[in-house]
Design a protein around this motif. Sequence first.
Motif, PDB file in Angstrom:
ATOM      1  N   GLU A   7       0.820  -1.203   0.000  1.00 46.47           N
ATOM      2  CA  GLU A   7       0.000   0.000   0.000  1.00 46.47           C
ATOM      3  C   GLU A   7       0.862   1.264   0.000  1.00 46.47           C
ATOM      4  O   GLU A   7       0.566   2.236  -0.695  1.00 46.47           O
ATOM      5  N   GLU A  11       0.929   4.085  -2.987  1.00 44.92           N
ATOM      6  CA  GLU A  11       0.651   5.490  -2.673  1.00 44.92           C
ATOM      7  C   GLU A  11       1.768   6.388  -3.202  1.00 44.92           C
ATOM      8  O   GLU A  11       1.516   7.445  -3.790  1.00 44.92           O
ATOM      9  N   SER A  57      -2.293  -3.235  -8.591  1.00 47.64           N
ATOM     10  CA  SER A  57      -2.149  -3.401  -7.152  1.00 47.64           C
ATOM     11  C   SER A  57      -2.465  -2.074  -6.473  1.00 47.64           C
ATOM     12  O   SER A  57      -1.806  -1.070  -6.758  1.00 47.64           O
ATOM     13  N   HIS A  58      -3.482  -2.058  -5.627  1.00 43.70           N
ATOM     14  CA  HIS A  58      -3.908  -0.851  -4.909  1.00 43.70           C
ATOM     15  C   HIS A  58      -4.155   0.307  -5.878  1.00 43.70           C
ATOM     16  O   HIS A  58      -3.804   1.460  -5.603  1.00 43.70           O
TER      17      HIS A  58
END
Length: 107
Positions: A7, A11, A57-58
């Motif tokens: 995560e 970000e 992914s995320h």
Amino acid sequence: MAITLSEKAAEHVRKFLQNRGKGAGLRLGVKTSGCSGMAYVLEFADEVNAEDQVFESHGVRVIVDPKSLAYLDGTEVDFAREGLNEGFKFNNPNVKDACGCGESFNV
């Protein structure tokens, strides 16, 4: 076969792509380099080639060329801060050995 981002890494990449104003995602690959044989290559990708594998992914796309995928399958990319240093860390289950400085690896 899969490549994932933590995560924190997702970000970080998302912020860079937003600041950059364009980009299809993060391109992850390997190249011959260093004392152990191979090194990771990270760059922002503006397009996806027909032969590329794309993993999400995320909310961030990770783009990998077929040659690199054999060495990267199962890898999780993390982003860590340690003191004044920060950067991406690769949790690659295929790595058999890495050099002392952490710049290269072999499978």
